[in-house]
Design an enzyme around this catalytic site. Structure first.
Site, PDB file in Angstrom:
ATOM      1  N   ARG A 160      -6.406  42.968 -37.352  1.00  0.00           N
ATOM      2  CA  ARG A 160      -6.974  43.519 -36.105  1.00  0.00           C
ATOM      3  C   ARG A 160      -6.269  44.823 -35.708  1.00  0.00           C
ATOM      4  NH1 ARG A 160      -9.768  39.909 -37.304  1.00  0.00           N
ATOM      5  NH2 ARG A 160     -10.889  38.423 -35.996  1.00  0.00           N
ATOM      6  N   SER A 235     -12.749  37.148 -29.527  1.00  0.00           N
ATOM      7  CA  SER A 235     -11.366  36.711 -29.319  1.00  0.00           C
ATOM      8  C   SER A 235     -10.665  37.674 -28.360  1.00  0.00           C
ATOM      9  CB  SER A 235     -10.591  36.708 -30.630  1.00  0.00           C
ATOM     10  OG  SER A 235     -11.217  35.887 -31.562  1.00  0.00           O
ATOM     11  N   GLU A 331      -6.053  41.368 -27.539  1.00  0.00           N
ATOM     12  CA  GLU A 331      -6.691  42.111 -28.626  1.00  0.00           C
ATOM     13  C   GLU A 331      -7.718  43.120 -28.087  1.00  0.00           C
ATOM     14  OE1 GLU A 331      -8.786  43.563 -31.608  1.00  0.00           O
ATOM     15  OE2 GLU A 331      -9.902  41.964 -30.603  1.00  0.00           O
TER      16      GLU A 331
HETATM   17  N1  EPU Z   1      -8.666  25.849 -32.111  1.00  0.00           N
HETATM   18  C1  EPU Z   1      -8.385  24.926 -31.122  1.00  0.00           C
HETATM   19  N2  EPU Z   1      -8.962  25.120 -29.895  1.00  0.00           N
HETATM   20  C2  EPU Z   1      -9.773  26.160 -29.617  1.00  0.00           C
HETATM   21  C3  EPU Z   1     -10.043  27.103 -30.639  1.00  0.00           C
HETATM   22  C4  EPU Z   1      -9.468  26.935 -31.881  1.00  0.00           C
HETATM   23  O1  EPU Z   1      -7.644  23.967 -31.319  1.00  0.00           O
HETATM   24  O2  EPU Z   1     -10.271  26.232 -28.489  1.00  0.00           O
HETATM   25  C5  EPU Z   1      -8.115  25.626 -33.458  1.00  0.00           C
HETATM   26  C6  EPU Z   1      -9.239  25.214 -34.424  1.00  0.00           C
HETATM   27  O3  EPU Z   1      -9.444  23.821 -34.397  1.00  0.00           O
HETATM   28  C7  EPU Z   1      -8.706  25.670 -35.750  1.00  0.00           C
HETATM   29  C8  EPU Z   1      -7.912  26.915 -35.395  1.00  0.00           C
HETATM   30  O4  EPU Z   1      -7.629  26.833 -33.997  1.00  0.00           O
HETATM   31  O5  EPU Z   1      -7.824  24.720 -36.290  1.00  0.00           O
HETATM   32  C9  EPU Z   1      -8.619  28.183 -35.727  1.00  0.00           C
HETATM   33  O6  EPU Z   1      -9.857  28.278 -35.040  1.00  0.00           O
HETATM   34  P1  EPU Z   1     -11.095  29.172 -35.573  1.00  0.00           P
HETATM   35  O7  EPU Z   1     -11.388  28.835 -36.994  1.00  0.00           O
HETATM   36  O8  EPU Z   1     -12.187  29.048 -34.573  1.00  0.00           O
HETATM   37  O9  EPU Z   1     -10.538  30.630 -35.635  1.00  0.00           O
HETATM   38  P2  EPU Z   1      -9.574  31.463 -34.675  1.00  0.00           P
HETATM   39  O10 EPU Z   1      -8.263  31.627 -35.358  1.00  0.00           O
HETATM   40  O11 EPU Z   1      -9.574  30.887 -33.316  1.00  0.00           O
HETATM   41  C10 EPU Z   1     -10.170  33.768 -35.781  1.00  0.00           C
HETATM   42  C11 EPU Z   1     -10.640  35.122 -35.351  1.00  0.00           C
HETATM   43  C12 EPU Z   1     -12.111  35.106 -35.021  1.00  0.00           C
HETATM   44  C13 EPU Z   1     -12.879  34.675 -36.266  1.00  0.00           C
HETATM   45  C14 EPU Z   1     -12.367  33.282 -36.698  1.00  0.00           C
HETATM   46  C15 EPU Z   1     -12.969  32.842 -38.007  1.00  0.00           C
HETATM   47  C16 EPU Z   1      -8.710  36.198 -34.323  1.00  0.00           C
HETATM   48  C17 EPU Z   1      -8.078  36.673 -33.065  1.00  0.00           C
HETATM   49  N3  EPU Z   1      -9.888  35.554 -34.187  1.00  0.00           N
HETATM   50  O12 EPU Z   1     -10.326  32.891 -34.668  1.00  0.00           O
HETATM   51  O13 EPU Z   1     -12.493  36.443 -34.700  1.00  0.00           O
HETATM   52  O14 EPU Z   1     -14.272  34.617 -36.021  1.00  0.00           O
HETATM   53  O15 EPU Z   1     -10.929  33.334 -36.905  1.00  0.00           O
HETATM   54  O16 EPU Z   1     -12.455  33.588 -39.063  1.00  0.00           O
HETATM   55  O17 EPU Z   1      -8.150  36.400 -35.399  1.00  0.00           O
HETATM   56  C18 EPU Z   1     -12.843  37.997 -32.923  1.00  0.00           C
HETATM   57  O18 EPU Z   1     -11.898  38.655 -33.382  1.00  0.00           O
HETATM   58  O19 EPU Z   1     -13.478  38.375 -31.904  1.00  0.00           O
HETATM   59  C19 EPU Z   1     -13.204  36.718 -33.545  1.00  0.00           C
HETATM   60  C20 EPU Z   1     -14.121  35.908 -33.022  1.00  0.00           C
END
Ligand code: EPU
Length: 336
Positions: A160, A235, A331
């Site tokens: 990012r 995010s 971010e």
């Molecule tokens: N999780 C929770 N609670 C929540 C959200 C997530 O426990 O409310 C846990 C999930 O269960 C999972 C982990 O956190 O174990 C990761 O969650 P997720 O796969 O939804 O991905 P993320 O790390 O929350 C990142 C990116 C997203 C992208 C997804 C998928 C960043 C800041 N965000 O989110 O990007 O779509 O991975 O690759 O790196 C964005 O940048 O706007 C964005 C949506």
């Protein structure tokens, strides 16, 4: 040139924040932009408006980058090189690539915003970052009006992050992004857990670009709010990277904490998980709140102000620091 006065920016930012632009102009060509820069350099740029939180009226001239068009630079049996103008909608571009069978961006389906801003924060999702496909970025230097090219390496991409958020912030206007995509032997990236599960549920064993794109769309629609219905900027925070020693302590208390290894000494922890543990997930405070299905996303239910959402973000940061000793980094660009 068609200058407008006192218009609302509500429909120009995906958070749907209603602030006033004192003066506004939409620009649809590089020539027009160069002419404008000759008379005005102190400008506020807006493109897809998908990664900003507007907290006040904008006094500077708001310049909406709306330069459209896609051209094929060259191609061979395996690869195609395309240049896409900054004002093209990102998701429409992805869908077009999928329909033309050009591979590389399918995992980035349904990300809001325009092509011109995708390199700034190096958009990423489901195991792919846009840096993997960008060959160069073309930009206008605001001070001189000169066209400058940044190679992929010069963009200094990170998680990012890029040169456009750091060393050259505010100095250039991105006018086009060039991509190298595959025509054959696609390097499919379907190993991300949620994609594997989605494909398996449809009994797809040999996915096409379209299968992956559709899987990503289904996953995103299931947990991320549609900005056309509920204002948001994806995010709101980055996933923090912490020392392995700190992670091991955290894991003692929370054995199920999700994590990704960054290096031998560093671990990335999902901010969404931390925010959920701190009790914010799904919390609504009148017109704004934390999304019920993904705690990393702050939302505007209709009439929130940017300042209110920013205050909530600060409250979340403080709470996460007090509970876990982890500093969350915002971010989204805060326009204050
Ligand atoms: N999780 C929770 N609670 C929540 C959200 C997530 O426990 O409310 C846990 C999930 O269960 C999972 C982990 O956190 O174990 C990761 O969650 P997720 O796969 O939804 O991905 P993320 O790390 O929350 C990142 C990116 C997203 C992208 C997804 C998928 C960043 C800041 N965000 O989110 O990007 O779509 O991975 O690759 O790196 C964005 O940048 O706007 C964005 C949506």
């Amino acid at each position: 040139m068609n200058f407008k006065e006192n218009i609302s920016l509500k429909s120009y930012n995906t958070f749907g924040i209603d602030v006033n632009a004192k003066r506004f102009i939409s620009i649809d060509s590089v020539y027009q932009l160069q002419q404008l820069l000759k008379i005005e350099k102190d400008i506020f740029l807006i493109s897809g408006g998908s990664n900003m939180l507007l907290t006040k009226d904008i006094e500077k001239l708001v310049v909406h980058i709306d330069i459209k068009g896609i051209s094929i630079d060259r191609e061979n049996h395996n690869d195609i090189y395309l240049t896409v103008n900054a004002g093209e909608n990102w998701h429409d571009f992805v869908l077009w690539c999928v329909s033309e069978n050009y591979g590389g961006v399918e995992n980035l389906s349904l990300i809001p915003g325009n092509v011109g801003t995708c390199p700034i924060q190096n958009i990423g999702a489901y195991g792919v970052e846009v840096k993997d496909t960008i060959s160069k970025v073309e930009a206008l230097e605001i001070e001189t009006g000169k066209l400058v090219q940044f190679s992929n390496k010069e963009c200094n991409f990170g998680y990012r992050n890029s040169i456009f958020k750091n060393e050259v912030k505010g100095k250039y206007i991105i006018i086009s992004v060039s991509f190298k995509l595959t025509k054959n032997n696609h390097n499919l990236n379907s190993s991300y857990g949620a994609i594997e599960t989605e494909l398996a549920s449809k009994n797809i064993t040999k996915p096409t670009l379209k299968d992956i794109s559709e899987a990503v769309i289904t996953i995103r629609e299931s947990k991320l709010p549609d900005p056309k219905k509920i204002g948001n900027s994806g995010s709101f925070f980055k996933n923090p990277v912490i020392a392995k020693s700190q992670f091991l302590e955290l894991q003692k208390e929370y054995p199920n904490v999700p994590s990704y290894i960054v290096s031998d000494t560093e671990i990335k922890v999902p901010a969404g998980w931390l925010i959920e543990q701190a009790g914010f997930k799904g919390k609504r405070y009148g017109e704004f709140g934390v999304h019920e299905k993904q705690a990393l996303v702050l939302v505007n239910y209709g009439n929130a102000s940017g300042a209110e959402i920013y205050q909530l973000a600060e409250k979340i940061k403080e709470s996460i620091f007090n509970k876990f000793g982890i500093s969350l980094e915002i971010e989204v660009n805060i326009i204050a």
